[in-house]
Scaffold this active site. Structure first.
Site, PDB file in Angstrom:
ATOM      1  N   SER A   1      -8.118  25.311 -39.421  1.00  0.00           N
ATOM      2  CA  SER A   1      -8.521  24.307 -38.431  1.00  0.00           C
ATOM      3  C   SER A   1      -9.277  24.931 -37.267  1.00  0.00           C
ATOM      4  O   SER A   1      -8.982  26.056 -36.838  1.00  0.00           O
ATOM      5  CB  SER A   1      -7.249  23.640 -37.908  1.00  0.00           C
ATOM      6  OG  SER A   1      -7.510  22.977 -36.697  1.00  0.00           O
TER       7      SER A   1
ATOM      8  N   GLU B   1      -8.757  24.188 -34.397  1.00  0.00           N
ATOM      9  CA  GLU B   1      -7.786  24.387 -33.306  1.00  0.00           C
ATOM     10  C   GLU B   1      -7.420  25.854 -33.156  1.00  0.00           C
ATOM     11  O   GLU B   1      -6.919  26.268 -32.108  1.00  0.00           O
ATOM     12  CB  GLU B   1      -6.516  23.560 -33.552  1.00  0.00           C
ATOM     13  CG  GLU B   1      -6.675  22.069 -33.335  1.00  0.00           C
ATOM     14  CD  GLU B   1      -6.869  21.680 -31.876  1.00  0.00           C
ATOM     15  OE1 GLU B   1      -7.671  20.760 -31.618  1.00  0.00           O
ATOM     16  OE2 GLU B   1      -6.239  22.282 -30.982  1.00  0.00           O
TER      17      GLU B   1
ATOM     18  N   TYR C   1       0.643  24.076 -32.902  1.00  0.00           N
ATOM     19  CA  TYR C   1      -0.086  23.745 -34.138  1.00  0.00           C
ATOM     20  C   TYR C   1      -1.160  24.799 -34.422  1.00  0.00           C
ATOM     21  O   TYR C   1      -1.283  25.300 -35.539  1.00  0.00           O
ATOM     22  CB  TYR C   1      -0.718  22.359 -34.005  1.00  0.00           C
ATOM     23  CG  TYR C   1      -1.716  22.020 -35.085  1.00  0.00           C
ATOM     24  CD1 TYR C   1      -1.287  21.587 -36.338  1.00  0.00           C
ATOM     25  CD2 TYR C   1      -3.091  22.137 -34.856  1.00  0.00           C
ATOM     26  CE1 TYR C   1      -2.210  21.289 -37.342  1.00  0.00           C
ATOM     27  CE2 TYR C   1      -4.007  21.839 -35.842  1.00  0.00           C
ATOM     28  CZ  TYR C   1      -3.557  21.414 -37.079  1.00  0.00           C
ATOM     29  OH  TYR C   1      -4.478  21.126 -38.061  1.00  0.00           O
TER      30      TYR C   1
ATOM     31  N   ARG D   1      -2.513  17.245 -22.304  1.00  0.00           N
ATOM     32  CA  ARG D   1      -1.758  18.255 -23.039  1.00  0.00           C
ATOM     33  C   ARG D   1      -1.409  19.438 -22.140  1.00  0.00           C
ATOM     34  O   ARG D   1      -2.155  19.744 -21.214  1.00  0.00           O
ATOM     35  CB  ARG D   1      -2.579  18.713 -24.242  1.00  0.00           C
ATOM     36  CG  ARG D   1      -2.727  17.540 -25.194  1.00  0.00           C
ATOM     37  CD  ARG D   1      -3.675  17.773 -26.295  1.00  0.00           C
ATOM     38  NE  ARG D   1      -3.685  16.556 -27.125  1.00  0.00           N
ATOM     39  CZ  ARG D   1      -4.305  16.450 -28.262  1.00  0.00           C
ATOM     40  NH1 ARG D   1      -4.976  17.466 -28.755  1.00  0.00           N
ATOM     41  NH2 ARG D   1      -4.244  15.323 -28.941  1.00  0.00           N
TER      42      ARG D   1
ATOM     43  N   ALA E   1      -1.795  22.499 -22.676  1.00  0.00           N
ATOM     44  CA  ALA E   1      -2.970  23.379 -22.674  1.00  0.00           C
ATOM     45  C   ALA E   1      -4.020  22.680 -23.516  1.00  0.00           C
ATOM     46  O   ALA E   1      -3.696  22.044 -24.516  1.00  0.00           O
ATOM     47  CB  ALA E   1      -2.634  24.743 -23.267  1.00  0.00           C
TER      48      ALA E   1
END
Ligand code: GDP
Length: 327
Positions: free
Chosen positions: A127, A129, A151, A281, A283
């Site tokens: 991902s 992310e 995640y 969020r 971060a």
């Protein structure tokens, strides 16, 4: 007839990938966890012809069973706890499924293959992310990873474990570093679908407002139907590898709101949008934009749906579904 096993079959990507593989003549097996999982019905309705097998990424022996039942040539590991905001609340569970689950399935494939590790080709859903606090713009396969959520950290583990199985055992294992990819099948917790559903509701007079988090974050959003084709292409290469899959365009959440409201012929969206810190969020990943040159050059992959087409597709789909429901 080639055979494929997909974990995460009940999600957006699982459904698109199953459609693609069925259209190519594959025998497709979809792994589903839990007893009486209500999403089985969704799979049977959306992709009839997929064989359901039971299994859980946290249970190695169940993965062995799923492999023995499906006898796949290709395994696509799309299963994960995948909602970033939720991963702070259940960080350990996210690690068990999204990180250690990758080790479990890699190990299950290795054991299943025995002496012949060329028997199965493996795809890991990595991902964007993982880039988190981005160290380079745009992000490529060489960019240093700096995840910013439990995640993201879990996905980094799965990414490196996939590379490690390729390098340690010579397994045909590929990792797709997929940037955000959306569709009318996206879960309503993700920002694109949250917006398309709300815009449709506002247009039809079913809701007054939408409450959002950070409007300044930027993402590189593509169409999920395009991205599953890149997964398949990775497994058709002579060797496994790592590929960024992205559009190379970035848009803010504000741009998303602009396009979505415009698709419903509402020009000024400000009166309809509130913000609430609860959607911010701990971060944030501020700026994602991918460099998919390797996917283009090696896999011959390019995205076919633009950002504005994607947003319009999602708003139109939700408008139609909500109109049908109230008719
Ligand atoms: P992610 O990239 O996997 O985290 O995908 P999301 O669709 O959940 O979030 C994309 C971005 O939208 C993140 O930077 C969020 O902070 C931002 N965002 C702003 N408002 C919202 C909201 O109300 N819901 C969600 N899910 N994200 C929001």
């Amino acid at each position: 007839m080639p055979r494929a096993l997909i974990t995460g079959i009940t999600g957006q990507d699982g459904l698109y990938l199953a459609e693609l593989l069925l259209s190519k003549g594959y025998d497709v097996f979809g792994m589903v966890r839990g007893q009486n999982n209500p999403k089985i019905e969704l799979v049977e309705r959306t992709v009839p012809g997929v064989h359901i097998v039971a299994g859980d990424l946290t249970d190695l022996s169940s993965l062995m069973r799923a492999l023995n039942t499906s006898r796949p040539d290709e395994v696509y590991n799309l299963g994960a706890i995948s909602f970033v905001a939720y991963s702070w609340e259940q960080a350990a569970l996210t690690s068990d499924v999204t990180a250690k689950g990758v080790l479990n399935i890699l190990e299950a494939v290795r054991l299943y293959c025995g002496d012949d590790l060329s028997k199965v080709k493996f795809y890991q859903a990595s991902s964007s992310e993982m880039f988190g606090k981005v160290q380079q713009v745009p992000q490529s396969e060489e960019t240093l990873l700096w995840p910013r959520s439990p995640y993201g950290v879990a996905k980094v583990y799965g990414h490196y474990m996939t590379i490690n199985y390729r390098e340690s055992y010579g397994m045909h294992a590929s990792s797709g570093l997929l940037f955000n990819h959306e569709s009318p099948r996206r879960g309503p917790e993700f920002v694109t679908r949250k917006v398309s559903l709300a815009v449709a509701g506002i247009k039809l007079g079913l809701q007054g407002k939408i409450v959002m988090g950070n409007l300044d974050a930027r993402r590189d959003w593509g169409f999920a139907g395009d991205y599953v084709d890149a997964m398949w292409r990775m497994l058709q290469q002579p060797e496994g590898g790592d590929y960024v899959v992205a559009t190379g365009e970035t848009h803010s959440i504000r741009d998303l709101l602009d396009h979505a409201f415009r698709a419903a012929e509402i020009e000024d969206w400000e009166p309809y949008v509130d913000q609430d810190p609860k959607f911010f969020r701990p971060a944030e990943v501020d700026l994602l934009i991918g460099d998919a040159s390797r996917a283009r050059d090696v896999l011959g992959w390019t995205p076919t749906v633009t950002f504005s087409e994607l947003v319009a597709m999602m708003v139109e789909s939700d408008l139609k579904a909500l109109s049908d429901r109230i008719a």
